[in-house]
Design an enzyme around this catalytic site. Sequence first.
Site, PDB file in Angstrom:
ATOM      1  N   LYS A  31       0.823  -1.216   0.000  1.00  0.00           N
ATOM      2  CA  LYS A  31       0.000   0.000   0.000  1.00  0.00           C
ATOM      3  C   LYS A  31       0.857   1.265   0.000  1.00  0.00           C
ATOM      4  CE  LYS A  31      -2.525  -0.671   3.675  1.00  0.00           C
ATOM      5  NZ  LYS A  31      -2.011  -1.998   4.131  1.00  0.00           N
ATOM      6  N   ARG A  44      -9.914   1.715   8.677  1.00  0.00           N
ATOM      7  CA  ARG A  44      -9.517   0.353   9.018  1.00  0.00           C
ATOM      8  C   ARG A  44     -10.611  -0.372   9.785  1.00  0.00           C
ATOM      9  NH1 ARG A  44      -3.752   1.063   8.939  1.00  0.00           N
ATOM     10  NH2 ARG A  44      -2.603  -0.832   9.432  1.00  0.00           N
ATOM     11  N   ARG A  76      10.921  -6.556   5.055  1.00  0.00           N
ATOM     12  CA  ARG A  76      10.862  -5.145   5.430  1.00  0.00           C
ATOM     13  C   ARG A  76      11.399  -4.938   6.852  1.00  0.00           C
ATOM     14  NH1 ARG A  76       5.208  -2.110   4.950  1.00  0.00           N
ATOM     15  NH2 ARG A  76       4.749  -3.022   6.972  1.00  0.00           N
ATOM     16  N   ARG A 114      11.287  -1.784  11.222  1.00  0.00           N
ATOM     17  CA  ARG A 114      10.031  -1.399  11.880  1.00  0.00           C
ATOM     18  C   ARG A 114       9.758  -2.335  13.042  1.00  0.00           C
ATOM     19  NH1 ARG A 114       4.986   0.145   8.062  1.00  0.00           N
ATOM     20  NH2 ARG A 114       3.940  -0.899   9.786  1.00  0.00           N
ATOM     21  N   ARG A 161      -1.147  -8.694  13.145  1.00  0.00           N
ATOM     22  CA  ARG A 161      -1.664  -7.598  12.313  1.00  0.00           C
ATOM     23  C   ARG A 161      -2.547  -8.137  11.192  1.00  0.00           C
ATOM     24  NH1 ARG A 161       3.506  -5.069  10.626  1.00  0.00           N
ATOM     25  NH2 ARG A 161       2.333  -3.640   9.352  1.00  0.00           N
TER      26      ARG A 161
HETATM   27  P1  AMP Z   1       0.369   0.910   8.646  1.00  0.00           P
HETATM   28  O1  AMP Z   1       1.558   1.732   8.334  1.00  0.00           O
HETATM   29  O2  AMP Z   1      -0.865   1.337   7.871  1.00  0.00           O
HETATM   30  O3  AMP Z   1       0.627  -0.569   8.537  1.00  0.00           O
HETATM   31  O4  AMP Z   1       0.003   1.179  10.180  1.00  0.00           O
HETATM   32  C1  AMP Z   1       0.893   0.838  11.233  1.00  0.00           C
HETATM   33  C2  AMP Z   1       0.160   0.828  12.555  1.00  0.00           C
HETATM   34  O5  AMP Z   1      -0.376   2.127  12.831  1.00  0.00           O
HETATM   35  C3  AMP Z   1      -1.033  -0.107  12.619  1.00  0.00           C
HETATM   36  O6  AMP Z   1      -0.678  -1.437  12.918  1.00  0.00           O
HETATM   37  C4  AMP Z   1      -1.867   0.537  13.714  1.00  0.00           C
HETATM   38  O7  AMP Z   1      -1.331   0.254  14.987  1.00  0.00           O
HETATM   39  C5  AMP Z   1      -1.656   2.021  13.445  1.00  0.00           C
HETATM   40  N1  AMP Z   1      -2.673   2.544  12.494  1.00  0.00           N
HETATM   41  C6  AMP Z   1      -2.454   3.047  11.246  1.00  0.00           C
HETATM   42  N2  AMP Z   1      -3.590   3.443  10.683  1.00  0.00           N
HETATM   43  C7  AMP Z   1      -4.576   3.174  11.578  1.00  0.00           C
HETATM   44  C8  AMP Z   1      -5.988   3.342  11.573  1.00  0.00           C
HETATM   45  N3  AMP Z   1      -6.631   3.866  10.509  1.00  0.00           N
HETATM   46  N4  AMP Z   1      -6.667   2.941  12.669  1.00  0.00           N
HETATM   47  C9  AMP Z   1      -6.043   2.415  13.742  1.00  0.00           C
HETATM   48  N5  AMP Z   1      -4.725   2.218  13.810  1.00  0.00           N
HETATM   49  C10 AMP Z   1      -3.983   2.607  12.739  1.00  0.00           C
END
Ligand code: AMP
Length: 199
Positions: free
Chosen positions: A14, A89, A128, A134, A145
């Site tokens: 993404k 989400r 990654r 990360r 996740r």
């Molecule tokens: P991502 O970079 O989109 O994989 O997001 C990394 C982490 O940020 C996720 O595992 C959540 O802990 C938090 N996060 C990101 N976007 C959201 C969202 N829309 N709602 C809740 N938590 C989020």
Amino acid sequence: MSRLLLIGPPGAGKGTQAARLAAAYGIPAISTGDIFRSNVKNETPLGTLAKAYMDAGDNVPDSLTNDLLRHRLAEPDAQSGFLLDGYPRTTDQVRELDEFLQSHGTALDAVVELEADPEIVIGRLRKRATEEGRSDDNEGVVRHRLEVYREQTEPLIDIYDGRGSLVRIDALGEIDDVTARIIEALLVRGIALPDAATR
Ligand code: AMP
């Protein structure tokens, strides 16, 4: 001027596709994950609250996330379009986004789903973890996740499909090919790349 949303499991690419599409369509890529990560890095109050959820691979509570998103979408650069990556989400976040867009007299143009096999996704995330370091990319957290994605985010795909806004894209293959597939599928829906002269 497009309002797009990118949805898909962690590791589907993404972030990579969001950056490319944002450049191609001349709109900002808005990643709630990136915003949270920068808050964690800068040790802001929001970052302090979000960190434990992120490290565990859980969603940050909607109460924190919705506020953050509303403020970001109200910024000037998002007025003529945006690409959301990682938001919404949860069904609650869908409701929040619907309300925000309705109150601003706009709507999403398309929801792009990046489809990827979970085992392949886990392999990518493992890579990654080594490359980017990360803290939420270790195997146990990655699996969690994916579960959180299946439980809380996958239902959103049916919601958007039911509204006729969903565009399904095979996320496997070369990065360039995936980008080309998305651009092509959006074009079929009447969402064209902006004229180079007007960008
Ligand atoms: P991502 O970079 O989109 O994989 O997001 C990394 C982490 O940020 C996720 O595992 C959540 O802990 C938090 N996060 C990101 N976007 C959201 C969202 N829309 N709602 C809740 N938590 C989020």
